[in-house]
Design an enzyme around this catalytic site. Structure first.
Site: not given
Ligand code: AMP
Length: 296
Positions: A32, A37, A153, A187
């Site tokens: 997503a 990302h 995390q 989300r």
């Molecule tokens: P997720 O798909 O939510 O597990 O996120 C994958 C990676 O993207 C994780 O390292 C998150 O911290 C990073 N991430 C998610 N949202 C953001 C954002 N708004 N800015 C920077 N990195 C992000």
């Protein structure tokens, strides 16, 4: 871009790279995908010869009452975005591939895993550490890219990498936001129009804290109270936690200092959102080593 679905295929592709002199970067995600990302992917692209990403909605980091079933899945669009960014390898295993029947080993980063989101989401960080450890073994990257958005995390994974002598440098990238300040999150898709406005309370509370800190306020109690006041004006938002911690230990601090992490989590309707700010944004972890660096 090569898309690999099995552990054996991904290992073979990654080992072929590690036999060369090429430096590899890895961006683990749950898909997503959004600009947050993509910022990690772009940083990896700049710093590494070969970029690998993964998309895996990791069931073991969701509690039974959480949103695993409805978590957004947009694989086709994700692939298109990653391909456009020049990603070389994409790992998209299914749950049975990552956790075959009988899999029973977990990675538990004791103490840290029970703090911040770990306190409100029991088992969450064990699930995260377990899957990231597996992914690191499969991909064996030189560098792995994570967002400051999930700051707790980062602390957990950094401890894991140290404790288990993993040969990977964690690179932490800044939070990417919408123009109105809302931190991008997969989300956010759950939010209705009114909730989308209410969600701005998270960012507003952090801005207020940053302002006060810049004006010289150092009492963590007062900074937290100021953030609580912002939420009080947005009663539809339900605070999960508001806290000021040392980013490395995730332990609360009484006196705020540059490098400390001010973090909030709040429920907006049925959606739990998180956000944070590093006080004064010094560019490096306050009490960390050089390997964890905020990329500006
Ligand atoms: P997720 O798909 O939510 O597990 O996120 C994958 C990676 O993207 C994780 O390292 C998150 O911290 C990073 N991430 C998610 N949202 C953001 C954002 N708004 N800015 C920077 N990195 C992000």
């Amino acid at each position: 871009m090569q898309i690999l679905k099995t552990v054996a295929e991904m290992k073979a592709a990654c080992r072929a790279i590690s036999r060369t002199e090429k430096k590899s970067g890895f961006v683990p995600t749950m898909g997503a995908l959004h600009a947050g990302h993509i910022s990690l992917v772009r940083t990896a692209r700049q710093q590494c010869d070969v970029v690998a990403a993964s998309i895996f909605v990791n069931p073991v980091q969701f509690a039974p009452n959480e949103d695993l079933a409805k978590y957004p899945r947009t694989l086709q669009e994700d692939c298109r975005m990653l391909e456009a960014e020049g990603v070389d390898l994409l790992f998209t295993p299914d749950a049975a591939e990552m956790y075959p029947t009988g899999a029973s080993t977990v990675v538990n980063v004791a103490a840290l895993s029970g703090r911040l989101d770990g306190a409100s989401r029991p088992g969450h960080f064990q699930g995260v550490a377990t899957v990231v450890a597996k992914l690191f073994h499969i991909v064996a990257p030189d560098k792995a890219y994570f967002g400051q958005k999930d700051a707790a995390q980062v602390a957990v994974l950094r401890q894991m990498v140290r404790d288990l002598d993993m040969d990977v440098a964690l690179i932490v990238c800044p939070i990417v936001r919408e123009t109105d300040g809302l931190a991008l999150s997969s989300r956010n898709r759950y939010l209705g129009a009114a909730e989308r406005q209410q969600a701005l309370a998270l960012q507003r509370s952090l801005q207020q804290v940053e302002r006060l800190f810049a004006q010289g306020e150092r009492s963590s109690k007062k900074l937290i109270a100021a953030a609580q006041q912002v939420f009080a004006a947005e009663p539809a938002a339900r605070v999960d936690y508001i806290t000021l911690v040392d980013w490395a230990t995730l332990l609360q601090v009484e006196i705020a200092a540059p490098g400390h992490l001010f973090a909030v989590a709040a429920w907006i309707g049925a959606t739990r959102l998180i956000d944070n700010v590093i006080l004064s944004r010094p560019g490096f972890l306050a009490s960390g080593g050089d390997e964890v660096k905020v990329v500006e």
